[in-house]
Design a protein around this motif. Sequence first.
Motif, PDB file in Angstrom:
ATOM      1  N   CYS A 142      -8.039  -8.371  -9.384  1.00 25.55           N
ATOM      2  CA  CYS A 142      -8.113  -9.078  -8.100  1.00 25.55           C
ATOM      3  C   CYS A 142      -9.351  -8.827  -7.498  1.00 25.55           C
ATOM      4  N   GLU A 143     -10.019  -7.511  -7.517  1.00 25.30           N
ATOM      5  CA  GLU A 143     -11.098  -7.063  -7.064  1.00 25.30           C
ATOM      6  C   GLU A 143     -12.139  -7.959  -7.806  1.00 25.30           C
ATOM      7  N   GLN A 144     -12.376  -8.130  -9.082  1.00 29.27           N
ATOM      8  CA  GLN A 144     -13.463  -8.805  -9.549  1.00 29.27           C
ATOM      9  C   GLN A 144     -13.164 -10.326  -9.392  1.00 29.27           C
TER      10      GLN A 144
ATOM     11  N   ALA B 199       5.364  -0.443 -13.426  1.00 27.69           N
ATOM     12  CA  ALA B 199       4.465   0.708 -13.505  1.00 27.69           C
ATOM     13  C   ALA B 199       3.170   0.831 -12.614  1.00 27.69           C
ATOM     14  N   LEU B 200       2.839   2.107 -12.487  1.00 29.33           N
ATOM     15  CA  LEU B 200       1.582   2.223 -11.474  1.00 29.33           C
ATOM     16  C   LEU B 200       0.496   1.617 -12.132  1.00 29.33           C
ATOM     17  N   SER B 201       0.428   1.716 -13.636  1.00 26.57           N
ATOM     18  CA  SER B 201      -0.667   1.003 -14.367  1.00 26.57           C
ATOM     19  C   SER B 201      -0.785  -0.514 -14.122  1.00 26.57           C
TER      20      SER B 201
ATOM     21  N   GLY C 247      -7.644  -2.077  10.208  1.00 32.37           N
ATOM     22  CA  GLY C 247      -6.745  -2.945   9.505  1.00 32.37           C
ATOM     23  C   GLY C 247      -6.244  -2.431   8.062  1.00 32.37           C
ATOM     24  N   GLY C 248      -5.104  -2.942   7.670  1.00 30.90           N
ATOM     25  CA  GLY C 248      -4.606  -2.462   6.367  1.00 30.90           C
ATOM     26  C   GLY C 248      -3.073  -2.452   6.627  1.00 30.90           C
ATOM     27  N   ALA C 249      -2.336  -1.962   5.427  1.00 28.26           N
ATOM     28  CA  ALA C 249      -0.696  -1.848   5.735  1.00 28.26           C
ATOM     29  C   ALA C 249      -0.210  -1.237   6.692  1.00 28.26           C
TER      30      ALA C 249
ATOM     31  N   SER D  94       7.686  -4.615  -5.916  1.00 24.41           N
ATOM     32  CA  SER D  94       8.371  -4.106  -7.177  1.00 24.41           C
ATOM     33  C   SER D  94       7.910  -2.802  -7.476  1.00 24.41           C
ATOM     34  N   TRP D  95       6.970  -2.411  -7.388  1.00 23.68           N
ATOM     35  CA  TRP D  95       6.576  -0.905  -7.834  1.00 23.68           C
ATOM     36  C   TRP D  95       7.321   0.094  -7.046  1.00 23.68           C
ATOM     37  N   GLN D  96       7.342  -0.447  -5.763  1.00 26.51           N
ATOM     38  CA  GLN D  96       8.319   0.588  -4.956  1.00 26.51           C
ATOM     39  C   GLN D  96       9.465   0.485  -5.154  1.00 26.51           C
TER      40      GLN D  96
ATOM     41  N   GLY E 287      -6.648  -6.362  13.032  1.00 29.87           N
ATOM     42  CA  GLY E 287      -6.580  -7.489  12.503  1.00 29.87           C
ATOM     43  C   GLY E 287      -5.962  -7.641  11.154  1.00 29.87           C
ATOM     44  N   THR E 288      -5.227  -8.657  10.896  1.00 25.22           N
ATOM     45  CA  THR E 288      -4.352  -8.657   9.687  1.00 25.22           C
ATOM     46  C   THR E 288      -4.948  -9.136   8.442  1.00 25.22           C
ATOM     47  N   ASP E 289      -6.276  -9.993   8.773  1.00 25.36           N
ATOM     48  CA  ASP E 289      -7.061 -10.599   7.789  1.00 25.36           C
ATOM     49  C   ASP E 289      -8.420 -10.745   8.067  1.00 25.36           C
TER      50      ASP E 289
ATOM     51  N   ASP F 158      -8.623   6.626   2.062  1.00 24.59           N
ATOM     52  CA  ASP F 158      -7.904   6.556   0.780  1.00 24.59           C
ATOM     53  C   ASP F 158      -8.679   5.506  -0.164  1.00 24.59           C
ATOM     54  N   TYR F 159      -8.038   5.314  -1.200  1.00 28.20           N
ATOM     55  CA  TYR F 159      -8.637   4.387  -2.440  1.00 28.20           C
ATOM     56  C   TYR F 159      -8.215   3.336  -2.695  1.00 28.20           C
ATOM     57  N   HIS F 160      -7.799   2.674  -1.567  1.00 28.60           N
ATOM     58  CA  HIS F 160      -7.449   1.142  -1.718  1.00 28.60           C
ATOM     59  C   HIS F 160      -8.544   0.366  -1.162  1.00 28.60           C
TER      60      HIS F 160
ATOM     61  N   ARG G 199     -13.146  -4.972   0.740  1.00 33.41           N
ATOM     62  CA  ARG G 199     -13.972  -5.953  -0.097  1.00 33.41           C
ATOM     63  C   ARG G 199     -13.508  -7.477   0.638  1.00 33.41           C
ATOM     64  N   ILE G 200     -12.487  -7.735   0.690  1.00 35.93           N
ATOM     65  CA  ILE G 200     -12.161  -9.163   1.283  1.00 35.93           C
ATOM     66  C   ILE G 200     -12.827  -9.214   2.650  1.00 35.93           C
ATOM     67  N   ILE G 201     -12.573  -8.270   3.649  1.00 41.48           N
ATOM     68  CA  ILE G 201     -12.892  -8.491   4.893  1.00 41.48           C
ATOM     69  C   ILE G 201     -14.518  -8.496   4.906  1.00 41.48           C
TER      70      ILE G 201
HETATM   71  C1  B12 Z   1      -3.029  -2.032  -5.367  1.00 42.32           C
HETATM   72  C2  B12 Z   1      -2.431  -0.857  -4.781  1.00 42.32           C
HETATM   73  C3  B12 Z   1      -2.853   0.358  -5.302  1.00 42.32           C
HETATM   74  C4  B12 Z   1      -4.228   0.461  -6.249  1.00 42.32           C
HETATM   75  C5  B12 Z   1      -5.303   0.129  -5.463  1.00 42.32           C
HETATM   76  C6  B12 Z   1      -6.579  -0.410  -6.299  1.00 42.32           C
HETATM   77  C7  B12 Z   1      -7.831  -0.534  -5.490  1.00 42.32           C
HETATM   78  N1  B12 Z   1      -8.835  -0.503  -6.454  1.00 42.32           N
HETATM   79  O1  B12 Z   1      -7.804  -1.158  -4.418  1.00 42.32           O
HETATM   80  C8  B12 Z   1      -4.006   1.904  -6.877  1.00 42.32           C
HETATM   81  C9  B12 Z   1      -2.907   1.828  -8.092  1.00 42.32           C
HETATM   82  C10 B12 Z   1      -5.382   2.891  -7.026  1.00 42.32           C
HETATM   83  C11 B12 Z   1      -3.200   2.520  -5.789  1.00 42.32           C
HETATM   84  C12 B12 Z   1      -3.047   4.121  -5.631  1.00 42.32           C
HETATM   85  C13 B12 Z   1      -2.109   4.505  -4.906  1.00 42.32           C
HETATM   86  N2  B12 Z   1      -1.077   4.049  -3.853  1.00 42.32           N
HETATM   87 CO1  B12 Z   1      -1.330   2.064  -3.515  1.00 42.32          CO
HETATM   88  N3  B12 Z   1      -0.690   0.255  -3.182  1.00 42.32           N
HETATM   89  C14 B12 Z   1      -1.426  -0.892  -3.799  1.00 42.32           C
HETATM   90  C15 B12 Z   1      -0.704  -2.050  -3.267  1.00 42.32           C
HETATM   91  C16 B12 Z   1       0.462  -2.609  -4.282  1.00 42.32           C
HETATM   92  C17 B12 Z   1      -1.434  -3.266  -2.770  1.00 42.32           C
HETATM   93  C18 B12 Z   1      -2.739  -2.728  -2.034  1.00 42.32           C
HETATM   94  C19 B12 Z   1      -3.657  -3.940  -2.072  1.00 42.32           C
HETATM   95  O2  B12 Z   1      -4.645  -4.079  -2.646  1.00 42.32           O
HETATM   96  N4  B12 Z   1      -3.304  -5.204  -1.385  1.00 42.32           N
HETATM   97  C20 B12 Z   1      -4.261  -6.409  -1.338  1.00 42.32           C
HETATM   98  C21 B12 Z   1      -5.359  -6.236  -0.227  1.00 42.32           C
HETATM   99  C22 B12 Z   1      -5.981  -7.568  -0.014  1.00 42.32           C
HETATM  100  O3  B12 Z   1      -4.280  -6.060   1.013  1.00 42.32           O
HETATM  101  P1  B12 Z   1      -4.751  -4.881   2.093  1.00 42.32           P
HETATM  102  O4  B12 Z   1      -5.672  -3.980   1.804  1.00 42.32           O
HETATM  103  O5  B12 Z   1      -3.425  -4.969   2.926  1.00 42.32           O
HETATM  104  O6  B12 Z   1      -5.866  -6.022   3.216  1.00 42.32           O
HETATM  105  C23 B12 Z   1      -5.522  -7.153   3.845  1.00 42.32           C
HETATM  106  C24 B12 Z   1      -5.187  -6.951   5.464  1.00 42.32           C
HETATM  107  O7  B12 Z   1      -4.238  -5.470   5.313  1.00 42.32           O
HETATM  108  C25 B12 Z   1      -6.109  -6.743   5.989  1.00 42.32           C
HETATM  109  N5  B12 Z   1      -7.006  -5.584   6.090  1.00 42.32           N
HETATM  110  C26 B12 Z   1      -7.182  -4.403   5.244  1.00 42.32           C
HETATM  111  N6  B12 Z   1      -8.175  -3.674   5.645  1.00 42.32           N
HETATM  112  C27 B12 Z   1      -8.618  -4.125   6.645  1.00 42.32           C
HETATM  113  C28 B12 Z   1      -9.589  -3.644   7.663  1.00 42.32           C
HETATM  114  C29 B12 Z   1      -9.891  -4.625   8.896  1.00 42.32           C
HETATM  115  C30 B12 Z   1     -11.086  -4.030   9.738  1.00 42.32           C
HETATM  116  C31 B12 Z   1      -9.170  -5.833   9.413  1.00 42.32           C
HETATM  117  C32 B12 Z   1      -9.622  -6.721  10.290  1.00 42.32           C
HETATM  118  C33 B12 Z   1      -8.130  -6.220   8.275  1.00 42.32           C
HETATM  119  C34 B12 Z   1      -8.043  -5.419   7.109  1.00 42.32           C
HETATM  120  O8  B12 Z   1      -6.949  -7.733   5.474  1.00 42.32           O
HETATM  121  C35 B12 Z   1      -6.763  -7.839   3.906  1.00 42.32           C
HETATM  122  C36 B12 Z   1      -6.671  -9.280   3.563  1.00 42.32           C
HETATM  123  O9  B12 Z   1      -5.745 -10.143   4.059  1.00 42.32           O
HETATM  124  C37 B12 Z   1       0.188  -1.406  -1.910  1.00 42.32           C
HETATM  125  C38 B12 Z   1       1.347  -2.329  -1.583  1.00 42.32           C
HETATM  126  C39 B12 Z   1       0.935  -2.984  -0.081  1.00 42.32           C
HETATM  127  N7  B12 Z   1       2.062  -3.346   0.512  1.00 42.32           N
HETATM  128  O10 B12 Z   1      -0.264  -2.851   0.623  1.00 42.32           O
HETATM  129  C40 B12 Z   1       0.075  -0.041  -2.434  1.00 42.32           C
HETATM  130  C41 B12 Z   1       0.353   1.146  -1.287  1.00 42.32           C
HETATM  131  C42 B12 Z   1      -0.760   0.769  -0.141  1.00 42.32           C
HETATM  132  N8  B12 Z   1      -0.117   2.080  -2.196  1.00 42.32           N
HETATM  133  C43 B12 Z   1       0.656   3.165  -1.707  1.00 42.32           C
HETATM  134  C44 B12 Z   1       0.549   4.698  -2.320  1.00 42.32           C
HETATM  135  C45 B12 Z   1       1.668   5.473  -1.681  1.00 42.32           C
HETATM  136  C46 B12 Z   1      -0.347   4.770  -3.496  1.00 42.32           C
HETATM  137  C47 B12 Z   1      -0.558   6.222  -3.977  1.00 42.32           C
HETATM  138  C48 B12 Z   1      -0.245   7.595  -3.229  1.00 42.32           C
HETATM  139  C49 B12 Z   1       0.447   6.232  -5.171  1.00 42.32           C
HETATM  140  C50 B12 Z   1       0.588   7.324  -6.162  1.00 42.32           C
HETATM  141  N9  B12 Z   1       1.688   7.833  -6.016  1.00 42.32           N
HETATM  142  O11 B12 Z   1      -0.301   7.614  -6.905  1.00 42.32           O
HETATM  143  C51 B12 Z   1      -2.059   6.152  -4.680  1.00 42.32           C
HETATM  144  C52 B12 Z   1      -2.867   6.611  -3.483  1.00 42.32           C
HETATM  145  C53 B12 Z   1      -4.316   6.393  -3.707  1.00 42.32           C
HETATM  146  C54 B12 Z   1      -5.077   6.765  -2.510  1.00 42.32           C
HETATM  147  N10 B12 Z   1      -5.143   8.137  -2.377  1.00 42.32           N
HETATM  148  O12 B12 Z   1      -5.663   5.985  -1.667  1.00 42.32           O
HETATM  149  C55 B12 Z   1       1.632   3.108  -0.429  1.00 42.32           C
HETATM  150  C56 B12 Z   1       0.979   3.578   0.656  1.00 42.32           C
HETATM  151  C57 B12 Z   1       2.008   4.188   1.737  1.00 42.32           C
HETATM  152  C58 B12 Z   1       1.543   4.389   2.985  1.00 42.32           C
HETATM  153  N11 B12 Z   1       1.533   3.533   3.893  1.00 42.32           N
HETATM  154  O13 B12 Z   1       1.369   5.526   3.343  1.00 42.32           O
HETATM  155  C59 B12 Z   1       1.719   1.403  -0.661  1.00 42.32           C
HETATM  156  C60 B12 Z   1       1.905   0.656   0.804  1.00 42.32           C
HETATM  157  C61 B12 Z   1       2.795   1.014  -1.555  1.00 42.32           C
HETATM  158  C62 B12 Z   1       4.072   1.257  -1.038  1.00 42.32           C
HETATM  159  N12 B12 Z   1       4.758   0.393  -0.410  1.00 42.32           N
HETATM  160  O14 B12 Z   1       4.455   2.506  -0.905  1.00 42.32           O
HETATM  161  N13 B12 Z   1      -2.480   1.809  -4.881  1.00 42.32           N
END
Ligand code: B12
Length: 219
Positions: A72-74, A61-63, A175-177, A54-56, A195-197, A100-102, A107-109
Amino acid sequence: MNNIKQIVNQFEKALLNFDKIEANRLLLAHVDEYGPAELINKIVVQALKRIGDSWQNGSLALSQIYMSGRICEQLVDELLPPASNQRRNQPKMAIAVLNDYHFLGKRIIYSQIRSAGFEVIDYGRKTVNELVEAICNDGIEVIFISTLMYPSALDIKLVVEKLEKERAKVKVLVGGAPFNMDKKLWQQVGADAMGTDGNEALNWVNKMMEEKDERNDIA
Ligand code: B12
């Protein structure tokens, strides 16, 4: 009875209203049914994905993303136990976010691997050089790297190259997006696996442990 889609909807609504109490209530109401790890994958991760979409498309809003991530972290911290009592005989492992700062995925892994009884050092956020230095100094054998930004994912290649130069004997699981979107990216950056999760991370660790046991049996 509530189905999972309804719960995700309600959870997403609570996050967007910055209502941590309601979000927590929803998770606790279903934790017995699904268990913490499954609950996080089915509800927390899905709701955050939708919020990200939805943000995309400009409707949030980013907030709202930021606060949703923080809440969710907490909640995840509270849901997943810090560690099981029994440490396992295991390779030396660490986890980091690269550049990066995600932090939520890491934390989950981290929590899932620890709650399954493994010890993992949490490096927090590191740059390429910092990560390589820490791995070499600590004699890490398995490193989990989480990146959500594409450029950070590409930087893993630098980490792997520098580790090879240092002759570090370390396996790299990523892992990660970016890796979820491009299923071949982990190979391109020179990782040993992706890995995806948390479940996949755990399966991989368990497989490595079995292989290690087999090698010890032969020796
Ligand atoms: C929340 C979020 C933020 C928060 C982060 C808060 C925090 N404390 O983490 C805030 C607002 C700070 C943020 C900032 C930014 N974000 Co952001 N964010 C997101 C969002 C919506 C969700 C990420 C998340 O936490 N998901 C939930 C967690 C649990 O999922 P996950 O990290 O993917 O992890 C799962 C799996 O991937 C896997 N996994 C993850 N890591 C690992 C590692 C291993 C070893 C394994 C096995 C598995 C694994 O397991 C997890 C559990 O299933 C994503 C959207 C998306 N589709 O991911 C965008 C996203 C990642 N953000 C994006 C962007 C562009 C930014 C900003 C540049 C925005 C801006 N213009 O300022 C900044 C950059 C900050 C930086 N330099 O890092 C883009 C990245 C694009 C890209 N691929 O390059 C995304 C994809 C949004 C988009 N569609 O455009 N963001």
